[in-house]
Write an enzyme that holds these catalytic residues in place. Structure first.
Site, mmCIF file in Angstrom:
data_model
loop_
_atom_site.group_PDB
_atom_site.id
_atom_site.type_symbol
_atom_site.label_atom_id
_atom_site.label_comp_id
_atom_site.label_asym_id
_atom_site.label_seq_id
_atom_site.Cartn_x
_atom_site.Cartn_y
_atom_site.Cartn_z
ATOM 1 N N ARG A 171 0.837 -1.199 0.000
ATOM 2 C CA ARG A 171 0.000 0.000 0.000
ATOM 3 C C ARG A 171 0.878 1.258 0.000
ATOM 4 O O ARG A 171 2.013 1.245 0.451
ATOM 5 C CB ARG A 171 -0.900 0.022 1.229
ATOM 6 C CG ARG A 171 -1.976 -1.053 1.248
ATOM 7 C CD ARG A 171 -2.879 -0.895 2.463
ATOM 8 N NE ARG A 171 -2.115 -0.789 3.707
ATOM 9 C CZ ARG A 171 -1.904 0.330 4.375
ATOM 10 N NH1 ARG A 171 -2.391 1.482 3.928
ATOM 11 N NH2 ARG A 171 -1.206 0.327 5.502
ATOM 12 N N LYS A 189 -8.244 -3.012 1.437
ATOM 13 C CA LYS A 189 -8.185 -2.087 2.569
ATOM 14 C C LYS A 189 -9.067 -0.863 2.383
ATOM 15 O O LYS A 189 -9.514 -0.279 3.370
ATOM 16 C CB LYS A 189 -6.734 -1.670 2.819
ATOM 17 C CG LYS A 189 -5.862 -2.806 3.350
ATOM 18 C CD LYS A 189 -6.434 -3.435 4.618
ATOM 19 C CE LYS A 189 -5.497 -4.493 5.196
ATOM 20 N NZ LYS A 189 -6.079 -5.177 6.384
ATOM 21 N N SER A 246 1.462 -6.884 11.468
ATOM 22 C CA SER A 246 2.204 -7.768 10.572
ATOM 23 C C SER A 246 3.365 -8.432 11.295
ATOM 24 O O SER A 246 4.118 -7.782 12.019
ATOM 25 C CB SER A 246 2.732 -6.963 9.386
ATOM 26 O OG SER A 246 3.472 -7.777 8.518
ATOM 27 N N THR A 300 -2.538 -14.536 11.263
ATOM 28 C CA THR A 300 -3.073 -15.507 10.303
ATOM 29 C C THR A 300 -2.652 -16.928 10.657
ATOM 30 O O THR A 300 -3.451 -17.868 10.600
ATOM 31 C CB THR A 300 -2.606 -15.160 8.879
ATOM 32 O OG1 THR A 300 -3.106 -13.865 8.530
ATOM 33 C CG2 THR A 300 -3.095 -16.182 7.877
ATOM 34 N N ARG A 338 2.120 -12.225 -1.370
ATOM 35 C CA ARG A 338 0.754 -12.498 -0.893
ATOM 36 C C ARG A 338 0.059 -13.544 -1.760
ATOM 37 O O ARG A 338 0.389 -13.728 -2.932
ATOM 38 C CB ARG A 338 -0.082 -11.210 -0.953
ATOM 39 C CG ARG A 338 0.388 -10.100 -0.036
ATOM 40 C CD ARG A 338 -0.219 -10.243 1.326
ATOM 41 N NE ARG A 338 0.173 -9.170 2.239
ATOM 42 C CZ ARG A 338 -0.379 -8.976 3.425
ATOM 43 N NH1 ARG A 338 -1.357 -9.768 3.831
ATOM 44 N NH2 ARG A 338 0.049 -8.016 4.205
#
Length: 548
Positions: free
Chosen positions: A59, A201, A239, A244, A323
């Site tokens: 981003r 996002k 992060s 996850t 990703r």
């Protein structure tokens, strides 16, 4: 979504023309074919679609704007994370993007829901320049049934054109790339960047504005899973903290990977898929994620081993931020199909403490949970970002500051109310270093999973505890079935050769907590924050605790 002052997306003759020209809700296989034919995408041996996001592999937060108008002026917490732009800038770029789409040979339209709760979901129409972006929208959001598509009327419109570049000299934005969210016109513009995380996002940010304002619903940057007994756990974390990894548990069902709302009747996922980091992906440590990356998942910026179509997940050639996007259905029945769950029984705040001061797990009171939610503490370590060579303390309010357009204390107050109302147990879970960083590595994942399991199944409710000096929260001193050589790690002081070194690390970290709260939040929530500041200052000035 039912909201106050609801307006339909901006109407324009060109939009109606685009809707007749665009390739609408194409089958997944056809989108894959188009991505390969026209966008240089490649298939892996397992059928995942490998793409390159070009210049942007993450981003660009300083190029994301909100239109400042009567809808947003007095609601958004304007500042570093929430940049304002004038309506005229949006209007100019909006019309230019419509003209850009009108001259394309092909573009793609997809209708999806954002939010699994029928009452609070948002109906989104996404118009994308790239086929694989359209596939990303299909994977990441919730897919309407055929009968729902036939009667689909969007609440919001999203235009995404990576090859449309703004002119900074004339268009009113600082760079060629931009993301602009307009709440009055219910429209999102994304241009000049192919990083698909901007799509995800921007919608999450939109929900973070709408739901608290119009429905008093807490929106959360967290993952969620559910046991066979129906008990729900939430995982907040920045992060690198393991959000996850820990929520993707073969013994529990995943509700959602990243974004949720907490409604009066329980929690609900905003998404229909996952957008997981893949750097150093290990099938033994993260089997669910590894197995989910198959046709037609999307893999961003991961090269193949030379001469093969086997992904090299250890490569950071393009970026550390590699990703994969895939629908929840790829988790092979390890997910909750409804995307909804009961009120949580446990909440975990994950942190990677690189300074060795925090314990592997601590029990938090509701008030402590409020404080740690505002702090959003972790450490950036070498390799996570360019230029990071030594551990750096970092804070992100609500564990997602860039996506929280309202004052952080507004979300924290909602969280505190929910914790108190539903008597939720809250925990601090350190997935980083426990002890002297010069002698200790990252805490072993199996041990973290064991502590997590003990908290969820109630084992830690009855074990002896002690109060950790300086910070003041309770930590367990025993855990059934934990080997004796691992029990000591429950208290971080035991992992230092010299107790005064732990004190130095603890005092340094606590000082950073105090300074952050004073600078960022004290004037916004003094009644909640002042007692902690006073207690912590007293701890710092008091005599050092006796060594163990």
């Amino acid at each position: 979504m039912t909201t106050q002052h609801h307006q339909q997306p901006r109407t324009h003759a060109t939009i109606h023309t685009l809707l007749t020209q665009g390739l609408r809700n194409l089958p997944v296989a056809q989108l894959v074919e188009h991505a390969i034919l026209y966008e240089k995408a490649q298939l892996s041996e397992r059928g995942a679609l490998h793409v390159d996001t070009g210049k942007f592999t993450g981003r660009a937060p300083h190029d994301r704007f909100f239109v400042r108008d009567n809808t947003t002026e007095h609601l958004i917490d304007w500042g570093e994370n929430n940049l304002a732009i004038e309506p005229e800038v949006f209007n100019r770029l909006f019309h230019k993007m419509l003209q850009y789409f009108a001259q394309l040979k092909r573009f793609y339209i997809r209708d999806v829901f954002v939010g699994a709760h029928p009452r609070y979901r948002l109906r989104l129409r996404a118009i994308t320049e790239l086929a694989w972006h359209n596939l990303f929208v299909h994977h990441l959001f919730l897919r309407p049934r055929p009968d729902e598509l036939n009667a689909f009327e969007p609440d919001w419109l999203l235009l995404c054109a990576p090859n449309f570049h703004a002119n900074p000299k004339t268009d009113g934005v600082p760079h060629e790339n931009f993301v602009i969210i307009n709440f009055s016109q219910q429209t999102i513009l994304i241009g000049g960047t192919a990083y698909s995380g901007e799509i995800k996002k921007s919608l999450f940010t939109t929900m973070n504005f709408l739901l608290p304002i119009h429905h008093n619903i807490l929106t959360m940057h967290c993952s969620a899973n559910m046991g066979k007994d129906g008990r729900v756990a939430l995982f907040f974390g920045l992060s690198g903290t393991g959000k996850t990894t820990l929520s993707s548990d073969v013994n529990r069902l995943l509700i959602g990977d990243d974004e949720h709302g907490w409604a009066p009747d329980g929690i609900f996922n905003f998404e229909g898929g996952c957008y997981a980091k893949t750097i150093h992906l290990d099938p033994n440590k993260e089997p669910l994620i590894y197995e989910a990356i198959r046709f037609p998942a999307i893999v961003e910026n991961v090269p193949f081993f030379p001469g093969t179509r086997l992904p090299n997940y250890d490569s950071d050639q393009r970026t550390e931020n590699t990703r994969a996007a895939y629908p929840l259905t790829h988790l092979n029945n390890h997910y909750v199909a409804t995307g909804r769950g009961d009120h949580p029984s446990n909440i975990f705040f994950l942190t990677y403490d690189a300074h060795g001061a925090l314990p592997p797990i601590a029990m938090l009171t509701p008030e402590e949970a409020y404080i740690f939610f505002l702090l959003g503490y972790t450490s950036k370590v070498a390799g996570t970002e360019m230029g990071i060579t030594q551990p750096q303390i970092t804070f992100s309010g609500c564990f997602g500051a860039p996506f929280m357009p309202l004052p952080h204390t507004q979300y924290a107050e909602l969280l505190l109310q929910q914790i108190q109302t539903y008597r939720v147990r809250t925990w601090l879970l350190n997935t980083g270093i426990v002890g002297d960083p010069t002698q200790c590595g990252r805490i072993a994942l199996p041990l973290t999973r064991r502590l997590l399991q003990a908290a969820i199944n109630g084992e830690l409710d009855t074990v002896p505890t002690t109060t950790l000096p300086y910070f003041g929260f309770r930590i367990p001193t025993q855990l059934p079935a934990l080997p004796a050589d691992q029990t000591a790690i429950l208290d971080p002081r035991t992992q230092w050769t010299h107790p005064e070194d732990w004190e130095h690390a603890a005092r340094h970290l606590l000082t950073q907590f105090i300074q952050r709260l004073e600078k960022k939040y004290l004037n916004k929530a003094p009644s909640q924050i002042q007692p902690f500041l006073q207690k912590w200052r007293e701890q710092l000035t008091a005599a050092s605790p006796q060594p163990l």
